[in-house]
Design an enzyme around this catalytic site. Sequence first.
Site, PDB file in Angstrom:
ATOM      1  N   CYS A  16       1.038  -1.056  -0.026  1.00 49.57           N
ATOM      2  CA  CYS A  16      -0.021   0.017   0.148  1.00 49.57           C
ATOM      3  C   CYS A  16       0.829   1.324  -0.002  1.00 49.57           C
ATOM      4  CB  CYS A  16      -1.016   0.049   1.304  1.00 49.57           C
ATOM      5  SG  CYS A  16      -2.004   1.640   1.455  1.00 49.57           S
ATOM      6  N   CYS A  45      -0.833   4.402   2.368  1.00 43.74           N
ATOM      7  CA  CYS A  45      -0.553   3.947   4.006  1.00 43.74           C
ATOM      8  C   CYS A  45      -0.344   2.715   4.332  1.00 43.74           C
ATOM      9  CB  CYS A  45      -1.776   4.811   4.673  1.00 43.74           C
ATOM     10  SG  CYS A  45      -3.513   4.175   4.211  1.00 43.74           S
ATOM     11  N   SER A  46      -1.475   1.983   4.486  1.00 44.50           N
ATOM     12  CA  SER A  46      -1.046   0.835   5.097  1.00 44.50           C
ATOM     13  C   SER A  46      -2.495  -0.318   4.910  1.00 44.50           C
ATOM     14  CB  SER A  46      -0.577   0.660   6.560  1.00 44.50           C
ATOM     15  OG  SER A  46      -1.910   1.475   7.129  1.00 44.50           O
ATOM     16  N   CYS A  47      -3.050  -0.036   3.710  1.00 43.03           N
ATOM     17  CA  CYS A  47      -4.271  -0.765   3.644  1.00 43.03           C
ATOM     18  C   CYS A  47      -3.919  -2.189   3.379  1.00 43.03           C
ATOM     19  CB  CYS A  47      -4.808  -0.225   2.299  1.00 43.03           C
ATOM     20  SG  CYS A  47      -5.401   1.380   2.192  1.00 43.03           S
TER      21      CYS A  47
END
Lengths: 206, 105
Positions: free
Chosen positions: A110, A113-115
């Site tokens: 991702c 961000c941090s999906c």
Amino acid sequence: MPHDHSDHDHPHTLLPSDPALRVKALETILVAKGLVDPSAMEAILDTYEHKVGPHLGAAVVARAWTDPAFRARLVADATAAVAELGISGRQGEHVVAVENTPETHNMVVCTLCSCYPWPLLGIPPGWYKSDAYRARAVREPRKVLAEFGVTLPEGQKVRVWDSTAEVRYLVVPMRPEGTEGMDAVALAALVTRDSMIGTGLPGPPR
Amino acid sequence: MTAPAPSRFDEPWQAQLFALTVALNEAGHFGWPDWTQAFGATLKRRGTERPQDGNADYYAAWLETLEGFLDATGHAPKAEAARTKAAWEAAYLVTPHGQPVRLKG
């Protein structure tokens, strides 16, 4: 008169850290305004601490390896296929299953961000959220894979999938050789978290 | 397996922060795409200062984003958040060790 009381250093309750107090402040305000229900927060914590994790994704992969009809449904519409196993995505998120083949190895990142597919893999590991991985997975995936101990055959392409708030990817690794006699439960034990992110390969049969 | 699994979070406040954010989203107070856009912007800005490690840095960025977000929506304005934090701090400092800490009022 000399005195010493052993408690001198901690006459009061230890002060939590600055971020801990800031979180507490937000929680106090939001609960007081009725915007957040403390029991809903507890249920969320229980789910992510104790219920979801890579074992769920591993069960999906093992089922795909042993049930060709399920595999077809998984590739066609992973959100619906994993729902058959009682795994529901968060509202508005779609799961897309990407299958590794001898021609193509898939890897997930991702860059925003941090999906991450929480309902299938739980909370992402620290490295997945680091700038080092997020920046380099796209730019030099083979080098990153080598650092994870994964060396792919030269002819196998690497395809990197960038997750978003709406679409989360699950890598379906190739079933290891020598596992022909194994059932789905035994196979699931070979499917590692990293193999479903694409930074690892499933373990060899034990 | 009999040993308790280690927490997915390094610190309890990170778990609380995570749960608070997800609970707000699930209660419909903001959409997840809006959250990820704001969070991505914070990570990007902080990443230009120094590379983010994905653990402590990550949750610090998360907290900063949520504070800004709730200030903007008016759900928890910055001044109110600062006052409430100070009240908690005071409550900890006056509560004898071992007793539950409560906010006055």
